[in-house]
Design an enzyme around this catalytic site. Structure first.
Site, short mmCIF file in Angstrom:
data_model
loop_
_atom_site.label_atom_id
_atom_site.label_comp_id
_atom_site.label_asym_id
_atom_site.label_seq_id
_atom_site.Cartn_x
_atom_site.Cartn_y
_atom_site.Cartn_z
N SER A 459 -0.61 4.95 -3.63
CA SER A 459 0.66 5.54 -3.22
C SER A 459 0.44 6.29 -1.92
O SER A 459 -0.69 6.70 -1.59
CB SER A 459 1.19 6.49 -4.30
OG SER A 459 2.27 7.27 -3.81
N TYR A 472 -0.11 13.56 -10.04
CA TYR A 472 0.15 12.19 -9.56
C TYR A 472 -0.63 11.93 -8.28
O TYR A 472 -1.30 10.90 -8.13
CB TYR A 472 1.64 12.01 -9.34
CG TYR A 472 2.02 10.62 -8.87
CD1 TYR A 472 2.12 9.57 -9.78
CD2 TYR A 472 2.29 10.36 -7.54
CE1 TYR A 472 2.47 8.29 -9.36
CE2 TYR A 472 2.64 9.10 -7.10
CZ TYR A 472 2.73 8.06 -8.01
OH TYR A 472 3.07 6.80 -7.58
#
Length: 589
Positions: A459, A472
Site C-alpha cells: 500500500s 495498517y
C-alpha cells in the site's frame, strides 16, 4: 514425478520400417484424437512421460523412440541412416499403425521438432497431420533461408543475429567432428549428463534420462551429420506447413534465438505463437503448461478452428497457459487481478476465505478466457491451511508461475486505541498471510528452478506515515521490506519479486475496514463515510490489476499505483520531512 515405464495402461508395440524396429508406446483411448510426441537429442521417448500422462485422459497419446534411440534399433550403417527422408518414412509407419483412418496431432521438441517440420511440410504427409506443435527446434529449411537473408542483405542488426545464433550453435560444430562425440558420450559426458541437466537446466533428477542415453547420444550425432549442412546450404523452396502450427518458444533457451522465428508466418500461415519464461527442456521442467497448451490447441483444431480460441487480454503471449494464484481473489483488486490474468489466457487459482466469492471469481475467469480456473477456500493467516493449500496446488495444478499475495484487511485508529488483539489480526492477515504465501509457493518455484514471479500487494501506507494508520501502515511497510529482501535473495534463481503500492482504490475493503477506539455505531458511520470518499475518487481495481501484470513483465521492484501513491513515493525519497509533517494531520471522516 512419473516415469513412463510405470504408467498404468501404457502399451508398447514394435513397428518395423526401413530395416529398423521402432518401439511405440500408447496411452489413453484409441477412439479419441491421436497426439504423437516426437523426442529430441539426446533424448528418448521418456522425455515426454510427464506430458503424456497429463494428456492421456483426453487423447490417444503415442510416443516412439526415434531410430537408434531408446528401445528402437539403429540403422546399419549409421552414416546415411538418419536422413529426414528416412525419419519421415518412420513417422508415416508409426501413424499408419496407430491411427490409420484419422490424421494425428504432431508434437515435437528439439530434434523431434526439427524432423516434425519436415513431416508437416512435405507433400507425402499431407492429410495425415491435423496440427503441429513445435518446441525448441526450427525447420532446417526455414533456418537456411533465415541465414541466406542475413548474408545477402546484411545490416548491423542482422549480422548481430547471425553471430548470436552462431554462438548458441557451438555444439552443432562439435557434433560434426569424426568420432569425438561418440567417445565423449560413451565416456565422461554420458556419465555426467544427468547432473549437467539437473544443475544447468534444473531438470528434476527423477530417473531421467534413461540408461540408454550413451548409445542414444552417440547414434543421434548422425541426425546432425546427415542433415544440417546439406539443408542449410540448399534449403527447400516449398517448405510450407500444410497444417495449423503452434510455436512454443522458451525465452531462456540456451541453444536457439527467438529471432529464428521472426518470419515464420511466411512458412506457416496458420500460426499460433506462445512464449514461456523457461529453459530448453520444457517437456521435463514445465509439463503442466506444455500439456495445457497442447490440449488447448488440439481441442481447437478438432473443433474446426484453424487455431484455438485465443486469449485477447494484455500480454496473452506472455501469460497464456501459466499458472497464477491470487489470494483475496473474491473481490476488489484480487478479483480484478484474477480476471486480468484470465483474459491473458492464464490458468487461475482464485483463493479467498469466502467460498461463494472464490467460486464466482473462478467461474467468471473461465468465461473471460482462462483455460482452467479453480476456487480454493483458505484463510491466509492460517499456517497449516496454507501448507495444505500449497501441497494441493502443486499436486493437482502444478507449480505456480505467478503468485499474487493480495489478501488484506483494513484497520484505522490511533496507536493507543489499537489493542494487542487488533495488532495480531491485522499482522496475521496483512503480513503473515504474505509470509506464508512467499515461503510455501516461493519455495516450490525455487525448487523447480525455472523462475517465476511473486507479487506482494502492499500500500502507499507502506511509505506514507499517518497518525490514523499505525497498525495498517506497519503491516504494509513490513510487506514492502519483505519484498525487497526476498527480491535480493531470489534474483539469482530467476524469480522476480514486486511490491505493489496502491493509493485510494474503490474496493470493498473500505466497507469492511475496522476502526478502533469508537463504538459500533460510530464505526458504521466511518465505514460509510470512507466508502463514499473512495467511491468519489473512483480509481478502479482493474487499473491496479494491469499495474500488477506490468510489474511482472518488467520485473519492477516497487510499483506505486494511483497519482497520490506515486506522489507520496517521490516525497518519501526526496522530501521525507514534508511527508512526515503531512502525517500529523488528523483525517476527518
Amino acid at each position: 514425478m512419473t516415469s513412463l515405464t510405470t504408467l498404468k495402461g501404457a502399451q508398447e508395440r514394435v513397428v518395423r520400417t526401413g530395416g529398423v524396429e521402432l518401439c511405440v508406446a500408447e496411452l489413453g483411448d484409441p477412439g479419441r484424437p491421436t497426439v504423437v510426441l516426437v523426442h529430441g537429442y539426446p533424448d528418448s521417448k521418456e522425455v515426454w512421460s510427464e506430458v503424456a500422462v497429463r494428456l492421456a485422459d483426453r487423447f490417444h497419446v503415442v510416443l516412439y523412440d526415434v531410430r537408434g534411440h531408446g528401445r528402437s534399433t539403429a540403422p546399419k550403417p549409421l552414416r546415411g541412416g538418419f536422413t529426414l527422408a528416412k525419419l519421415t518414412d518412420d513417422f508415416l509407419a508409426v501413424v499408419d499403425a496407430v491411427s490409420p483412418d484419422r490424421p494425428v496431432h504432431l508434437v515435437g521438441h528439439d530434434w523431434g521438432s526439427v524432423q516434425s517440420w519436415e513431416f508437416v511440410t512435405v507433400g507425402r504427409t499431407e492429410g495425415r497431420i491435423a496440427s503441429f506443435t513445435s518446441m525448441s527446434g526450427p525447420s532446417l529449411d526455414h533456418f537456411g533461408h533465415w541465414i541466406n537473408a542475413r548474408v545477402k542483405r546484411p545490416t548491423p542488426r542482422r549480422v548481430g543475429q547471425l553471430l548470436g545464433q552462431g554462438a548458441k550453435s557451438w555444439y552443432v560444430y562439435l557434433l560434426h567432428t569424426p568420432a569425438l562425440p561418440e567417445l565423449a558420450w560413451r565416456g565422461p559426458l554420458g556419465k555426467r549428463w544427468p547432473r549437467i541437466l539437473e544443475r544447468i537446466e534444473q531438470v528434476p533428477g527423477d530417473g531421467y534420462p534413461t540408461p540408454s542415453l550413451r548409445s542414444d547420444a552417440a547414434n543421434g550425432a548422425w541426425l546432425y551429420r546427415d542433415n544440417v549442412r546439406a539443408r542449410l546450404l540448399r534449403p527447400r523452396q516449398d517448405a510450407y506447413a500444410h497444417a495449423p502450427v503452434q510455436l512454443i518458444t522458451p525465452l531462456g533457451d540456451a541453444f536457439l534465438s527467438e529471432r529464428l522465428y521472426d518470419d515464420l508466418e511466411t512458412w506457416a500461415p496458420q500460426l499460433t505463437r506462445r512464449t514461456l519464461p523457461a529453459k530448453h527442456w520444457i517437456p521435463r521442467t514445465r509439463p503442466d503448461q506444455v500439456a495445457a497448451w497442447i490440449a488447448e490447441f488440439v481441442t481447437g483444431v478438432e473443433g474446426g478452428r484453424p487455431e484455438p480460441a485465443r486469449a485477447t487480454g494484455h500480454h496473452a503471449d506472455r501469460f497464456g497457459g501459466q499458472l497464477v494464484l491470487v489470494t483475496g481473489a473474491g473481490s476488489g483488486i484480487g478479483r480484478a487481478t484474477a480476471f486480468a490474468f484470465a483474459e491473458a489466457g492464464a490458468r487461475v487459482v482464485a483463493v479467498d476465505r469466502d467460498a461463494e466469492s472464490a467460486s464466482r471469481t473462478a467461474e467468471l475467469s473461465r468465461l473471460l478466457g482462462a483455460p482452467s480456473a479453480w476456487a480454493e477456500i483458505v484463510d491466509v493467516s492460517d499456517e497449516q491451511a496454507m501448507e495444505k493449500l500449497a501441497e494441493k496446488v502443486a499436486a493437482e495444478y502444478g507449480v505456480v508461475d505467478v503468485l499474487v499475495n493480495n489478501a488484506g484487511i483494513g484497520l484505522s485508529g490511533s496507536f493507543f486505541a489499537t489493542t494487542p488483539d487488533d495488532w495480531r489480526k491485522v499482522l496475521d492477515v496483512n503480513l503473515w498471510g504474505v509470509i506464508h504465501g512467499c515461503r510455501l509457493f516461493g519455495k516450490q518455484m525455487a525448487e523447480r528452478g525455472q523462475g517465476g514471479h511473486i507479487v506482494n500487494v502492499a500500500s502507499a501506507a507502506a511509505y506514507q506515515p499517518s497518525r490514523a494508520l499505525p497498525a495498517y501502515g506497519t503491516s504494509k511497510a513490513a510487506v514492502l521490506m519483505l519484498s525487497e529482501c526476498l527480491r535480493a535473495e531470489l534474483a539469482d534463481r530467476g524469480i522476480g519479486v514486486s511490491a505493489i503500492c496502491p493509493g485510494f482504490v474503490n474496493t470493498n475493503i473500505t466497507s469492511t475496514a475496522r476502526f478502533t477506539g469508537v463504538d459500533a455505531e460510530e464505526e458504521r458511520r466511518r465505514r460509510k463515510s470512507t466508502a463514499r470518499l473512495y467511491g468519489k475518487r473512483n480509481y478502479p481495481p482493474e487499473k491496479v490489476a494491469q499495474a500488477i501484470m506490468e510489474a511482472v513483465v518488467r520485473n519492477e521492484a516497487v510499483t506505486p499505483v494511483t497519482p497520490e501513491a506515486r506522489g507520496a513515493y517521490l516525497m518519501s525519497r526526496y522530501a521525507p520531512g514534508a511527508l512526515r509533517r503531512l502525517a500529523r494531520v488528523e483525517p476527518r471522516i
